[in-house]
Design a protein around this motif. Sequence first.
Motif, PDB file in Angstrom:
ATOM      1  N   VAL A  96       0.859  -1.180   0.000  1.00 17.65           N
ATOM      2  CA  VAL A  96       0.000   0.000   0.000  1.00 17.65           C
ATOM      3  C   VAL A  96       0.892   1.226   0.000  1.00 17.65           C
ATOM      4  CG1 VAL A  96      -1.780   1.263   1.281  1.00 17.65           C
ATOM      5  CG2 VAL A  96      -1.801  -1.237   1.264  1.00 17.65           C
ATOM      6  N   ALA A  97       0.544   2.241  -0.774  1.00 13.12           N
ATOM      7  CA  ALA A  97       1.344   3.470  -0.809  1.00 13.12           C
ATOM      8  C   ALA A  97       0.496   4.667  -0.432  1.00 13.12           C
ATOM      9  CB  ALA A  97       1.955   3.676  -2.193  1.00 13.12           C
ATOM     10  N   ALA A  98       1.103   5.575   0.326  1.00 14.97           N
ATOM     11  CA  ALA A  98       0.488   6.849   0.703  1.00 14.97           C
ATOM     12  C   ALA A  98       1.284   7.957   0.044  1.00 14.97           C
ATOM     13  CB  ALA A  98       0.510   7.021   2.225  1.00 14.97           C
ATOM     14  N   VAL A  99       0.691   8.646  -0.919  1.00 17.41           N
ATOM     15  CA  VAL A  99       1.408   9.642  -1.716  1.00 17.41           C
ATOM     16  C   VAL A  99       0.923  11.042  -1.372  1.00 17.41           C
ATOM     17  CG1 VAL A  99       2.025  10.414  -4.026  1.00 17.41           C
ATOM     18  CG2 VAL A  99       1.654   7.977  -3.586  1.00 17.41           C
ATOM     19  N   VAL A 178      -7.764  11.670  -1.587  1.00 15.52           N
ATOM     20  CA  VAL A 178      -8.391  12.148  -0.356  1.00 15.52           C
ATOM     21  C   VAL A 178      -7.761  13.484   0.051  1.00 15.52           C
ATOM     22  CG1 VAL A 178      -8.871   9.799   0.442  1.00 15.52           C
ATOM     23  CG2 VAL A 178      -6.761  10.939   1.162  1.00 15.52           C
ATOM     24  N   PRO A 179      -8.440  14.282   0.877  1.00 13.31           N
ATOM     25  CA  PRO A 179      -7.807  15.494   1.403  1.00 13.31           C
ATOM     26  C   PRO A 179      -6.529  15.138   2.155  1.00 13.31           C
ATOM     27  CG  PRO A 179     -10.166  15.519   1.830  1.00 13.31           C
ATOM     28  CD  PRO A 179      -9.846  14.152   1.313  1.00 13.31           C
ATOM     29  N   ALA A 180      -5.523  15.991   2.062  1.00 10.56           N
ATOM     30  CA  ALA A 180      -4.224  15.708   2.677  1.00 10.56           C
ATOM     31  C   ALA A 180      -4.349  15.376   4.159  1.00 10.56           C
ATOM     32  CB  ALA A 180      -3.288  16.894   2.469  1.00 10.56           C
ATOM     33  N   LEU A 183      -5.112  11.626   4.722  1.00  3.23           N
ATOM     34  CA  LEU A 183      -4.305  10.605   4.047  1.00  3.23           C
ATOM     35  C   LEU A 183      -3.820   9.526   5.007  1.00  3.23           C
ATOM     36  CD1 LEU A 183      -2.916   9.630   1.432  1.00  3.23           C
ATOM     37  CD2 LEU A 183      -0.968  11.086   2.042  1.00  3.23           C
ATOM     38  N   THR A 184      -3.205   9.913   6.108  1.00  5.81           N
ATOM     39  CA  THR A 184      -2.656   8.938   7.049  1.00  5.81           C
ATOM     40  C   THR A 184      -3.742   8.021   7.599  1.00  5.81           C
ATOM     41  OG1 THR A 184      -0.867  10.461   7.670  1.00  5.81           O
ATOM     42  CG2 THR A 184      -1.368   8.673   9.196  1.00  5.81           C
TER      43      THR A 184
END
Length: 249
Positions: A96-99, A178-180, A183-184
């Motif tokens: 999974v990546a969080a960009v 998604v809104p910044a 994200l987390t």
Amino acid sequence: MSTTLQTHDAGKIRTLTFNRPEKKNAFTQEMYEAATEALRTAEVDPAIHVVVLTGAGAAFTAGNDIGDFVRNPATGEHAPPLLFLKALVDQSKPVVAAVDGVAVGIGTTLLLHCDYVVASDRARFSMPFINLGLCPEGASSLLLPRQAGMALASELLLFGEPFDAATALRAGLINRVVPAAQLTEVVAERAQALAAKPVEALRVSKSLLREPLRAEVNAALRKEGIEFVKRLHSDEARETLMAFLNRKK
């Protein structure tokens, strides 16, 4: 232990954080080597069910640190960037990546080998290889036309211009925007949802999804790698890379 790559295991999830926020998490040889090792150990650790990739601060990764890249040019299939990509391709567990922020060069192409990608609405992507006298890498010449269509893939790779999260979604590089600020939380929820699945069923399902193209992906990685090394040692690439470094100075 590398300080430029943070590895954190929590429950069944291993999180790899690219950790050079002052350089927008640009990759050095050390970071590639540390990330490769972290992926390989996750692969054989039965306690790890899911891998998460993210960046420190407000950036995913600015791609290769050009200064480090010029000092340590890739010379073959055992170059650290290629070994990192191979370890990502060979990872049997979901990635999974969080960009957030910038995802440049390999920061964009590596997403083609992730299984679920969430981007913030302020994420900005680019594959500027051509602008540096180089060529596509990460099997992007194979996978991007399949996912984005030839027209959009040609536009993104031949112009090498930045593009936004909406375009990345249309190109099939990411799953969700998604809104910044969220994200987390969203990435943690999705990673935990995957980690809760029956682990062997998860592994087999990913294999069935990825295996039909595996031989083609590995062939593309090798072919692109050969051409990339040739380009890297060409006069054209040397001139553009030095011009880039001089502008940065």
